[in-house]
Design an enzyme around this catalytic site. Structure first.
Site, PDB file in Angstrom:
ATOM      1  N   GLY A 118      -4.004 -19.732  28.499  1.00 12.79           N
ATOM      2  CA  GLY A 118      -3.233 -20.114  27.320  1.00 12.79           C
ATOM      3  C   GLY A 118      -2.396 -21.363  27.492  1.00 12.79           C
ATOM      4  O   GLY A 118      -2.179 -22.116  26.538  1.00 12.79           O
TER       5      GLY A 118
ATOM      6  N   THR B 209      -8.150 -10.905  25.770  1.00 14.88           N
ATOM      7  CA  THR B 209      -7.527 -11.352  24.516  1.00 14.88           C
ATOM      8  C   THR B 209      -8.558 -11.218  23.403  1.00 14.88           C
ATOM      9  O   THR B 209      -9.733 -11.473  23.607  1.00 14.88           O
ATOM     10  CB  THR B 209      -7.051 -12.828  24.608  1.00 14.88           C
ATOM     11  OG1 THR B 209      -6.076 -12.916  25.624  1.00 14.88           O
ATOM     12  CG2 THR B 209      -6.492 -13.353  23.306  1.00 14.88           C
TER      13      THR B 209
ATOM     14  N   THR C  21      -9.263 -17.977  23.615  1.00 19.52           N
ATOM     15  CA  THR C  21      -8.943 -17.100  24.732  1.00 19.52           C
ATOM     16  C   THR C  21      -9.057 -17.935  26.004  1.00 19.52           C
ATOM     17  O   THR C  21      -9.679 -18.989  26.008  1.00 19.52           O
ATOM     18  CB  THR C  21      -9.889 -15.883  24.831  1.00 19.52           C
ATOM     19  OG1 THR C  21     -11.216 -16.354  25.085  1.00 19.52           O
ATOM     20  CG2 THR C  21      -9.883 -15.055  23.576  1.00 19.52           C
ATOM     21  N   GLY C  22      -8.478 -17.416  27.061  1.00 18.55           N
ATOM     22  CA  GLY C  22      -8.539 -18.138  28.331  1.00 18.55           C
ATOM     23  C   GLY C  22      -7.145 -18.504  28.783  1.00 18.55           C
ATOM     24  O   GLY C  22      -6.165 -17.834  28.452  1.00 18.55           O
TER      25      GLY C  22
ATOM     26  N   GLY D  24       1.995 -16.911  26.222  1.00 17.03           N
ATOM     27  CA  GLY D  24       0.764 -17.694  26.237  1.00 17.03           C
ATOM     28  C   GLY D  24       0.519 -18.402  24.915  1.00 17.03           C
ATOM     29  O   GLY D  24       1.432 -18.602  24.109  1.00 17.03           O
ATOM     30  N   ASP D  25      -0.719 -18.747  24.686  1.00 18.71           N
ATOM     31  CA  ASP D  25      -1.086 -19.489  23.478  1.00 18.71           C
ATOM     32  C   ASP D  25      -1.273 -18.593  22.258  1.00 18.71           C
ATOM     33  O   ASP D  25      -1.212 -19.057  21.124  1.00 18.71           O
ATOM     34  CB  ASP D  25      -2.394 -20.262  23.709  1.00 18.71           C
ATOM     35  CG  ASP D  25      -3.554 -19.331  24.083  1.00 18.71           C
ATOM     36  OD1 ASP D  25      -3.318 -18.343  24.813  1.00 18.71           O
ATOM     37  OD2 ASP D  25      -4.696 -19.592  23.662  1.00 18.71           O
TER      38      ASP D  25
ATOM     39  N   ARG E  37       6.874 -14.884  30.283  1.00 18.13           N
ATOM     40  CA  ARG E  37       5.819 -15.878  30.046  1.00 18.13           C
ATOM     41  C   ARG E  37       5.153 -15.618  28.691  1.00 18.13           C
ATOM     42  O   ARG E  37       4.780 -14.493  28.368  1.00 18.13           O
ATOM     43  CB  ARG E  37       4.788 -15.817  31.170  1.00 18.13           C
ATOM     44  CG  ARG E  37       3.602 -16.776  31.006  1.00 18.13           C
ATOM     45  CD  ARG E  37       2.449 -16.126  30.288  1.00 18.13           C
ATOM     46  NE  ARG E  37       1.267 -17.000  30.232  1.00 18.13           N
ATOM     47  CZ  ARG E  37       0.167 -16.713  29.555  1.00 18.13           C
ATOM     48  NH1 ARG E  37       0.088 -15.594  28.864  1.00 18.13           N
ATOM     49  NH2 ARG E  37      -0.849 -17.535  29.551  1.00 18.13           N
TER      50      ARG E  37
HETATM   51  N1  ASP Z   1      -5.013 -16.698  26.313  1.00 18.00           N
HETATM   52  C1  ASP Z   1      -4.358 -15.534  26.849  1.00 18.00           C
HETATM   53  C2  ASP Z   1      -3.038 -15.953  27.396  1.00 18.00           C
HETATM   54  O1  ASP Z   1      -2.956 -17.014  27.987  1.00 18.00           O
HETATM   55  C3  ASP Z   1      -5.099 -14.825  27.923  1.00 18.00           C
HETATM   56  C4  ASP Z   1      -6.580 -14.642  27.763  1.00 18.00           C
HETATM   57  O2  ASP Z   1      -7.167 -15.122  26.820  1.00 18.00           O
HETATM   58  O3  ASP Z   1      -7.185 -13.989  28.603  1.00 18.00           O
HETATM   59  O4  ASP Z   1      -2.105 -15.195  27.307  1.00 18.00           O
END
Ligand code: ASP
Length: 324
Positions: free
Chosen positions: A222, A168, A219-220, A198-199, A196
């Protein structure tokens, strides 16, 4: 005038800095920086050639926010258009009464405004990685049936952050007028359940900017940033008078306090209205980019670490009083 970005933003940082230097706005810089990452085939977490969902479909999420007006635009589950960030910006700028368009409606909007569409959004190599990953765990799965209406609930356990929270892209820019803009774009988690979100396209979760106080992008995992309202929380902590580092630590502690089974790695970058900037991560070694327009090159800076143990019971949740 400066920019901070997640480390995979190196692909777009030059273009973004040039944009600011030549008088472009923070929104322009964010959009241009992110577009370069979206078009980059080697980044499997953003835009073209990202890792697809469990059915092999690539669905993109993105959002952009203008810290001067608090206007924002976002798209989710966008198919067939590589530059999700530009479509998100148009959601904001076409003065729709909406902030977030998803799925077929997002695609329809992208077509209507003449956004650049690509026939093929995945390389054969990525299609093969998806097929192998599925077959390694479910060797008898009939891919054609899955697409129709097959059971996916079990398979979604394969869903993973493809590059262990390095994916991301986040860009936050401050321009000559002192306006802050923030943007996020992603292909989401690899092998996710269809639909789905995400954030990244959720204003307040993965992205928030307010000139008066600062901005934050994540990021991470979400789902965690959605549950904790992370980007807005951090900005609100700044509004309440906390220094930037304390606001970031507090936002990371909120994420850690979620506890439970579905807990993973989280990262954020943030800036305050005074021009301070910082990055946080729950995994050592993650860095972020900083470049001021007067600098010849960008710097890769360490993020401060706040541990978030995986599958941490986390209960009882501590009361964290942020205003003494
Ligand atoms: N935050 C992103 C999501 O959940 C994924 C990521 O940051 O790797 O879609």
């Amino acid at each position: 005038m400066f920019i901070i970005a997640s480390s995979n933003g190196v692909i777009g940082i030059d273009d973004a800095i040039q944009t600011l230097k030549s008088g472009g706005s923070a929104l322009d810089a964010v959009e241009i920086g992110i577009r370069a990452v979206e078009a980059h085939p080697a980044d499997h977490t953003v835009g073209y050639n990202g890792y697809p969902d469990i059915l092999g479909e690539l669905e993109l999420d993105a959002s952009i926010m203008d810290g001067r007006t608090l206007k924002s635009g976002a798209v989710a589950l966008l198919r067939g258009f590589p530059y999700a960030i530009s479509v998100a910006r148009q959601v904001m700028e076409r003065a729709l009464p909406h902030v977030l368009l998803a799925g077929a409606g997002a695609g329809r909007f992208a077509r209507e405004i003449g956004a650049e569409a690509w026939q093929e959004m995945l390389t054969a190599e990525v299609r093969e990685i998806w097929r192998e990953r599925l077959m390694a765990s479910y060797p008898t799965a009939d891919l054609a049936k899955l697409t129709e209406d097959g059971p996916l609930l079990d398979m979604v356990r394969l869903a993973t952050d493809p590059e262990r929270v390095a994916g991301t892209v986040n860009f936050i820019a401050r321009d000559r007028q002192g306006t802050i803009a923030s943007g996020v774009s992603t292909s989401g988690w690899a092998w996710k359940y269809p639909g789905r979100i995400g954030d990244s396209p959720i204003i307040g979760a993965g992205n928030y900017a307010d000139n008066r106080y600062g901005a934050c992008a994540c990021t991470g995992m979400g789902e965690m940033a959605i549950r904790a309202g992370t980007a807005r929380s951090l900005t609100l902590y700044l509004q309440l008078g906390m220094p930037l580092a304390a606001a970031g630590r507090q936002a990371m502690c909120d994420l850690r306090d979620l506890g439970g089974d579905f807990i993973g790695g989280m990262n954020l970058i943030a800036m305050d209205a005074a021009g301070g900037h910082i990055g946080f991560t729950s995994r050592r070694g993650s860095r972020y980019i900083y470049q001021h327009v007067d600098m010849a090159d960008y710097q890769m800076l360490e993020r401060e670490v706040v541990d978030i143990p995986e599958r941490w019971a986390g209960a009882p949740r501590p009361v964290r009083q942020v205003i003494p």
